[in-house]
Design an enzyme around this catalytic site. Structure first.
Site, short mmCIF file in Angstrom:
data_model
loop_
_atom_site.label_atom_id
_atom_site.label_comp_id
_atom_site.label_asym_id
_atom_site.label_seq_id
_atom_site.Cartn_x
_atom_site.Cartn_y
_atom_site.Cartn_z
N SER A 101 -7.34 -23.38 -56.31
CA SER A 101 -8.22 -23.98 -57.31
C SER A 101 -9.42 -23.04 -57.50
CB SER A 101 -8.63 -25.39 -56.86
OG SER A 101 -8.50 -25.57 -55.46
N ASP A 102 -10.43 -23.49 -58.27
CA ASP A 102 -11.58 -22.62 -58.59
C ASP A 102 -12.49 -22.42 -57.37
OD1 ASP A 102 -10.91 -22.25 -61.30
OD2 ASP A 102 -11.65 -24.27 -61.74
N TYR B 235 1.92 -21.18 -66.10
CA TYR B 235 1.18 -20.74 -64.92
C TYR B 235 2.11 -20.44 -63.74
CZ TYR B 235 -2.07 -20.90 -61.02
OH TYR B 235 -2.78 -20.59 -59.89
N GLU C 143 -1.12 -25.22 -47.52
CA GLU C 143 -1.96 -26.02 -48.44
C GLU C 143 -2.93 -26.84 -47.59
OE1 GLU C 143 -2.50 -27.04 -51.90
OE2 GLU C 143 -3.90 -28.36 -50.86
N ASP D 133 -2.25 -19.46 -54.92
CA ASP D 133 -2.33 -20.43 -56.02
C ASP D 133 -3.46 -21.39 -55.71
OD1 ASP D 133 -1.95 -22.23 -58.02
OD2 ASP D 133 -0.16 -23.13 -57.16
N1 SAM Z 1 -0.29 -24.94 -59.14
C1 SAM Z 1 -1.39 -25.40 -59.92
C2 SAM Z 1 -1.05 -25.21 -61.39
O1 SAM Z 1 0.07 -25.42 -61.80
O2 SAM Z 1 -1.92 -24.90 -62.17
C3 SAM Z 1 -2.68 -24.76 -59.57
C4 SAM Z 1 -3.62 -25.35 -58.59
S1 SAM Z 1 -3.05 -25.83 -56.98
C5 SAM Z 1 -2.93 -27.55 -57.15
C6 SAM Z 1 -4.45 -25.41 -56.01
C7 SAM Z 1 -4.38 -25.92 -54.58
O3 SAM Z 1 -5.14 -25.07 -53.70
C8 SAM Z 1 -4.93 -27.33 -54.39
O4 SAM Z 1 -3.89 -28.19 -54.05
C9 SAM Z 1 -5.97 -27.18 -53.28
O5 SAM Z 1 -5.97 -28.27 -52.38
C10 SAM Z 1 -5.51 -25.89 -52.61
N2 SAM Z 1 -6.53 -25.22 -51.81
C11 SAM Z 1 -7.85 -25.09 -52.09
N3 SAM Z 1 -8.48 -24.45 -51.11
C12 SAM Z 1 -7.56 -24.13 -50.17
C13 SAM Z 1 -7.62 -23.46 -48.92
N4 SAM Z 1 -8.78 -22.98 -48.44
N5 SAM Z 1 -6.47 -23.30 -48.21
C14 SAM Z 1 -5.31 -23.79 -48.70
N6 SAM Z 1 -5.19 -24.46 -49.87
C15 SAM Z 1 -6.31 -24.63 -50.60
#
Ligand code: SAM
Length: 306
Positions: free
Chosen positions: A175-176, A78, A123, A173
């Protein structure tokens, strides 16, 4: 005949003790499961539930609101694809913005690019960053690059304040689209991304699974075609611990120098100097890059029609 009689099926527990099952309305009727060796962390942030566990076959696993975000074993697929698909498609990327990606894995991959001078990350959830630094040092290593500036806050608000034409690349990057990332899939957000990019700049955003989410993908593609006047392409790859085992990416460029996403002009596998601090690439190469844009017929038909 499955070999199970009706009573046996009824007695089957829906959640197997000692296993983590990923149950969500985003993939009704199916749940991928991993055997849990030990729960290492459980917490609740302002935004989501955060769990880290040691699995028996995929290393440590990060789970947000019941959904697997990464495992040590397959995170390379990913992180490498979401980063190098956009950055290898343009010459000399200098300023890069990451939205989400609190674990630091995308930062680790961006830092392989010697041309990059500035890496900003926004983030929303500090707990994800802290947990990643504690339990996933080989992922959070991305924060150690001196070019990185961390902003904790909502990516939507952050992008609105970015001066026009600032970035060569924006990587989303997320989440859903249930929970804090909901707005990151909507048209106003894509408009801010396009504005924040220089002419011919590129965006790559996490764009769900062709097996599960064609309806979401259709909306993303049609929004992006309206907003991005350069190239608009869908790519995908395999990540065994994501629902249905695949994940897609939406790649778009703004009007300006033409970006041909399918044929990388800035191949990272040609020069090995990036391996010094981060080790070799495990998944990405130029052939995988080009192949990622080949779509199965059912998806091609829908995506091309948007
Ligand atoms: N990098 C991961 C992987 O290896 O599959 C993918 C998911 S990453 C942890 C997704 C991040 O997006 C989460 O830490 C979440 O807190 C963040 N996130 C969600 N909504 C957001 C927003 N509105 N603004 C900034 N970050 C956000």
């Amino acid at each position: 005949d499955s070999g199970c009689n009706h009573n046996e099926l009824e007695n089957m527990s829906s959640v197997i003790p000692g296993w983590f099952s990923e149950i969500s309305p985003m993939w009704p009727g199916e749940a991928h499961s991993l055997k849990v060796e030990k729960i290492l962390f459980q917490g609740k942030s302002e935004y989501q539930n955060v769990i880290v566990f040691q699995s028996s076959t995929y290393g440590k696993v990060l789970v947000l609101d019941g959904v697997i975000q990464l495992t040590e074993r397959d995170e390379c697929a990913y992180q490498e694809m979401i980063t190098h698909l956009p950055l290898c498609s343009i010459p000399n990327p200098k300023k890069v913005l990451v939205i989400g990606g609190g674990d630091g894995g995308v930062l680790r991959e961006v830092s392989r690019h010697a041309s990059v001078e500035q890496i900003d990350i926004c983030e929303i959830d500090k707990m994800v960053i802290d947990v990643s630094k504690q339990f996933f040092p080989r992922v959070a290593v991305g924060y150690e690059d001196s070019r990185v500036t961390l902003h904790i806050g909502d990516g939507v608000a952050f992008l609105k304040a970015v001066p026009q034409g600032t970035y060569d690349a924006v990587i989303v990057d997320s989440s859903d689209p249930i929970g804090p990332a909901q707005e990151l899939f909507k048209k106003p957000f894509f408009e801010s991304v396009a504005k924040a990019l220089r002419p011919g700049g590129v965006m790559c955003t996490q764009a769900e699974s062709i097996w599960l989410h064609m309806h979401i993908i259709e909306d993303i593609v049609s929004n992006c075609r309206q907003i991005f006047k350069g190239s608009v392409n869908y790519a995908w790859t395999t990540v065994p611990t994501y629902p249905s085992g695949v994940i897609g990416f939406m790649l778009c460029s703004t009007e300006g120098p033409t970006v041909d996403f399918k044929h990388p002009v800035n191949p990272i596998d040609a020069d090995e100097s990036h391996c010094k601090s981060n080790g070799p690439l495990k998944f990405y190469n130029s052939e995988m890059h080009t192949a990622a844009f080949c779509l199965p017929s059912f998806a091609k038909k829908v995506i091309d029609s948007k």
